[in-house]
Design a protein around this motif. Structure first.
Motif, mmCIF file in Angstrom:
data_model
loop_
_atom_site.group_PDB
_atom_site.id
_atom_site.type_symbol
_atom_site.label_atom_id
_atom_site.label_comp_id
_atom_site.label_asym_id
_atom_site.label_seq_id
_atom_site.Cartn_x
_atom_site.Cartn_y
_atom_site.Cartn_z
ATOM 1 N N ARG A 46 34.935 26.653 34.649
ATOM 2 C CA ARG A 46 35.089 25.374 35.336
ATOM 3 C C ARG A 46 36.510 25.134 35.817
ATOM 4 O O ARG A 46 36.755 24.287 36.669
ATOM 5 C CB ARG A 46 34.650 24.241 34.399
ATOM 6 N N ASP A 47 37.463 25.900 35.254
ATOM 7 C CA ASP A 47 38.874 25.683 35.569
ATOM 8 C C ASP A 47 39.462 26.721 36.511
ATOM 9 O O ASP A 47 40.664 26.720 36.769
ATOM 10 C CB ASP A 47 39.695 25.668 34.272
ATOM 11 N N VAL A 48 38.644 27.616 37.054
ATOM 12 C CA VAL A 48 39.160 28.656 37.942
ATOM 13 C C VAL A 48 39.690 28.027 39.226
ATOM 14 O O VAL A 48 39.059 27.155 39.824
ATOM 15 C CB VAL A 48 38.068 29.696 38.268
ATOM 16 N N ASP A 49 40.857 28.475 39.655
ATOM 17 C CA ASP A 49 41.519 27.955 40.853
ATOM 18 C C ASP A 49 40.661 28.220 42.095
ATOM 19 O O ASP A 49 40.223 29.344 42.330
ATOM 20 C CB ASP A 49 42.884 28.644 40.997
ATOM 21 N N GLU A 50 40.424 27.196 42.889
ATOM 22 C CA GLU A 50 39.600 27.305 44.097
ATOM 23 C C GLU A 50 40.430 27.366 45.375
ATOM 24 O O GLU A 50 39.867 27.428 46.473
ATOM 25 C CB GLU A 50 38.648 26.105 44.178
ATOM 26 N N SER A 51 41.755 27.356 45.263
ATOM 27 C CA SER A 51 42.596 27.255 46.470
ATOM 28 C C SER A 51 42.542 28.503 47.341
ATOM 29 O O SER A 51 42.779 28.427 48.541
ATOM 30 C CB SER A 51 44.048 26.964 46.070
ATOM 31 N N GLN A 52 42.231 29.670 46.740
ATOM 32 C CA GLN A 52 42.090 30.906 47.510
ATOM 33 C C GLN A 52 40.708 31.483 47.238
ATOM 34 O O GLN A 52 40.511 32.190 46.250
ATOM 35 C CB GLN A 52 43.160 31.929 47.114
ATOM 36 N N PRO A 53 39.742 31.183 48.093
ATOM 37 C CA PRO A 53 38.366 31.640 47.842
ATOM 38 C C PRO A 53 38.258 33.164 47.780
ATOM 39 O O PRO A 53 39.102 33.888 48.315
ATOM 40 C CB PRO A 53 37.593 31.082 49.043
ATOM 41 N N TYR A 54 37.203 33.618 47.153
ATOM 42 C CA TYR A 54 36.963 35.048 46.958
ATOM 43 C C TYR A 54 35.930 35.551 47.962
ATOM 44 O O TYR A 54 35.030 34.817 48.386
ATOM 45 C CB TYR A 54 36.469 35.306 45.540
ATOM 46 N N ASP A 55 36.050 36.832 48.297
ATOM 47 C CA ASP A 55 35.065 37.457 49.177
ATOM 48 C C ASP A 55 33.759 37.707 48.435
ATOM 49 O O ASP A 55 32.677 37.574 49.005
ATOM 50 C CB ASP A 55 35.597 38.798 49.699
ATOM 51 N N ARG B 59 29.863 28.458 44.500
ATOM 52 C CA ARG B 59 29.895 28.239 45.959
ATOM 53 C C ARG B 59 31.309 27.914 46.423
ATOM 54 O O ARG B 59 31.778 28.422 47.449
ATOM 55 C CB ARG B 59 28.947 27.108 46.348
ATOM 56 N N ARG B 60 32.010 27.062 45.678
ATOM 57 C CA ARG B 60 33.371 26.693 46.080
ATOM 58 C C ARG B 60 34.337 27.871 45.951
ATOM 59 O O ARG B 60 35.342 27.928 46.670
ATOM 60 C CB ARG B 60 33.865 25.509 45.250
ATOM 61 N N LEU B 61 34.043 28.788 45.037
ATOM 62 C CA LEU B 61 34.906 29.955 44.875
ATOM 63 C C LEU B 61 34.684 31.001 45.963
ATOM 64 O O LEU B 61 35.539 31.866 46.176
ATOM 65 C CB LEU B 61 34.665 30.602 43.499
ATOM 66 N N LEU B 62 33.540 30.936 46.646
ATOM 67 C CA LEU B 62 33.184 31.937 47.649
ATOM 68 C C LEU B 62 33.652 31.538 49.047
ATOM 69 O O LEU B 62 33.522 30.386 49.456
ATOM 70 C CB LEU B 62 31.672 32.096 47.698
ATOM 71 N N LYS B 63 34.137 32.515 49.792
ATOM 72 C CA LYS B 63 34.384 32.300 51.213
ATOM 73 C C LYS B 63 33.044 32.129 51.942
ATOM 74 O O LYS B 63 32.039 32.701 51.526
ATOM 75 C CB LYS B 63 35.108 33.504 51.811
ATOM 76 N N PRO B 64 33.004 31.368 53.023
ATOM 77 C CA PRO B 64 31.778 31.340 53.828
ATOM 78 C C PRO B 64 31.392 32.752 54.244
ATOM 79 O O PRO B 64 32.223 33.530 54.704
ATOM 80 C CB PRO B 64 32.184 30.481 55.034
ATOM 81 N N GLY B 65 30.131 33.097 54.027
ATOM 82 C CA GLY B 65 29.658 34.444 54.331
ATOM 83 C C GLY B 65 29.771 35.399 53.162
ATOM 84 O O GLY B 65 29.271 36.520 53.225
ATOM 85 N N GLY B 66 30.435 34.997 52.086
ATOM 86 C CA GLY B 66 30.620 35.857 50.920
ATOM 87 C C GLY B 66 29.370 35.971 50.073
ATOM 88 O O GLY B 66 28.445 35.156 50.168
#
Length: 450
Positions: free
Chosen positions: A237-246, A270-277
């Protein structure tokens, strides 16, 4: 013999008579009931165990064994052959009567509200995974992959099947060099390091186990992967979302999340993923559509001795919650028989090194060994019976791009993610061949026009 004990003998004898192999029970006074030449004998030290036998409460019998109220003379594989008939009911079904059903649901609601705070989740994970790294190392494969293997060929060794599983996940996720990849619940780093070493990704793993965190950090340093691979001691729940993952992987993690938190969990992914990831969720699911845990005391046994706080849901619930969280389910693959075979491998390895396990575990060795031997054998039986299952669910965060990009002619219109909407890339060649020639396969895929 007391009247209450005599009243238990008839139903206990009836249970024994209905078993698919010759079994007997020896009572505290030396009296025996059941087969004259048994393949399996239960030695009752405490009459509570006879009551549980008469009731068919196999989870309670497991607890009796761990606590020394019952001894098992014979092979655990034979015990697991007898267990479904001993239970006599489908443990995935809710009670038929209204009052017991409502009571069970109320108990579940209370349990769900109290078992998944950040502090409790951390304590529960550490209770299981921090038993002893040396203990797990005795019966897991060399990479310490503590999840369902993938037996592309039934003759594979456990180590080969675990590597095939890691490759299968990375292949499904279409990992490419330089991509940002996160493994939620990274364990002892098997998938994290495989993805980094074989696919060239920038890899992040998270765990709540202090032992696993320290172990993976040592491996990262030994392999010279600092800067490209990291393991964080952190709640998902605390993972940084500022740089989404592929790409995101979650293997054996969702079982610990708890049903009430599944919407939060998938929304976080979903918030951790880049669109299309893409995301791969690999987890144990319930065999029944409504049961919160297995009946017959089996769920209670696992909660008490193995996985406190664990909770399973049916794959239909998993898919529904995933979709409501804004992720598109793309592919679901059931690996249920693969997990049964994995568990039998683990049990065989543990029993072969039982003396070493006793030395590693120290003062508490007997109870831990009894609990884990029954847990591994009972879980293998549960997967074989279909009482529990295992699904790999591949999903995506759609990017909203319906029109094709200029110059792209190798993909269908409106895919909205990297997924090509066919399975050819997952099974392009025999898995053993793919394991031997994975670098060539990756190079071919990486040069594809996307």
């Amino acid at each position: 013999m007391a009247l209450s004990n005599r009243l238990l003998l008839q139903p206990a004898e009836q249970r024994l008579a209905g078993l698919p192999l010759p079994c007997a029970v020896q009572l505290p006074g030396g009296q025996r009931i059941g087969a004259a030449k048994p393949r399996l004998q239960l030695v009752v030290r405490d009459m509570r165990a006879l009551m549980h036998l008469a009731q068919g409460a196999i989870g309670r019998l497991a607890e009796d064994y761990v606590e020394g109220r019952l001894e098992i003379e014979g092979r655990l594989r034979d015990l697991m052959l007898a267990a479904p008939a001993l239970l006599g009911t489908d443990p995935t079904r809710e009670p038929a009567a209204l009052v017991p059903r409502l009571l069970q649901r109320m108990q579940r609601a209370v349990w769900e509200r109290t078992h998944h705070s950040r502090a409790k989740d951390a304590a529960q994970i550490q209770h299981h995974y921090d038993v002893s790294d040396a203990f797990y190392a005795l019966w897991l494969d060399p990479r310490r992959v503590y999840s369902c293997a993938y037996f592309a060929s039934p003759s594979m060794s456990l180590a080969q099947a675990q590597e095939a599983k890691l490759e299968h996940i990375c292949n499904k996720l279409m990992l490419k060099p330089g991509e940002r990849f996160i493994d939620i619940g990274a364990g002892w780093g098997g998938l994290l390091l495989w993805a980094a070493e074989h696919y060239g990704v920038d890899a992040t793993g998270i765990t709540l186990s202090r032992n696993q965190h320290a172990y993976v950090n040592r491996l990262i340093e030994q392999k010279g992967l600092q800067g490209r691979v990291r393991i964080l001691l952190q709640d998902y729940r605390d993972v940084d979302e500022s740089q989404p993952y592929d790409k995101v992987a979650s293997v054996g993690m969702c079982e610990h999340v708890g049903r009430p938190n599944l919407p939060l969990y998938f929304a976080k992914i979903r918030r951790l993923l880049k669109p299309g990831g893409l995301v791969m969720n690999h987890g144990i699911t319930a065999g029944g559509t409504d049961n919160p845990q297995l009946a017959g005391g089996m769920g209670d046994f696992i909660e008490k001795y193995i996985f406190p706080g664990g909770q399973l849901v049916h794959v239909s619930v998993m898919l529904d919650t995933m979709a409501r969280g804004g992720l598109e389910p793309l592919d679901a693959e059931c690996l249920r028989p693969h997990y049964a075979q994995t568990l039998w491998h683990w049990l065989d390895a543990l029993e072969a090194r039982e003396a070493e396990a006793r030395r590693v575990l120290g003062d508490n060795a007997e109870k831990v060994l009894r609990a884990y031997r029954l847990y591994l054998a009972g879980s293998a039986m549960g997967f074989e019976q279909g009482w529990i299952s295992l699904f790999q669910i591949l999903g995506a965060r759609p990017n909203g791009q319906v029109e094709m990009r200029p110059g792209v002619s190798t993909r269908l219109r409106a895919t909205q993610s990297e997924y090509p909407f066919n399975r050819a890339y997952m099974y392009a060649q025999d898995r053993t061949e793919a394991m031997q020639d994975a670098p060539r396969a990756r190079q071919q895929r990486d040069t594809e026009t996307i």
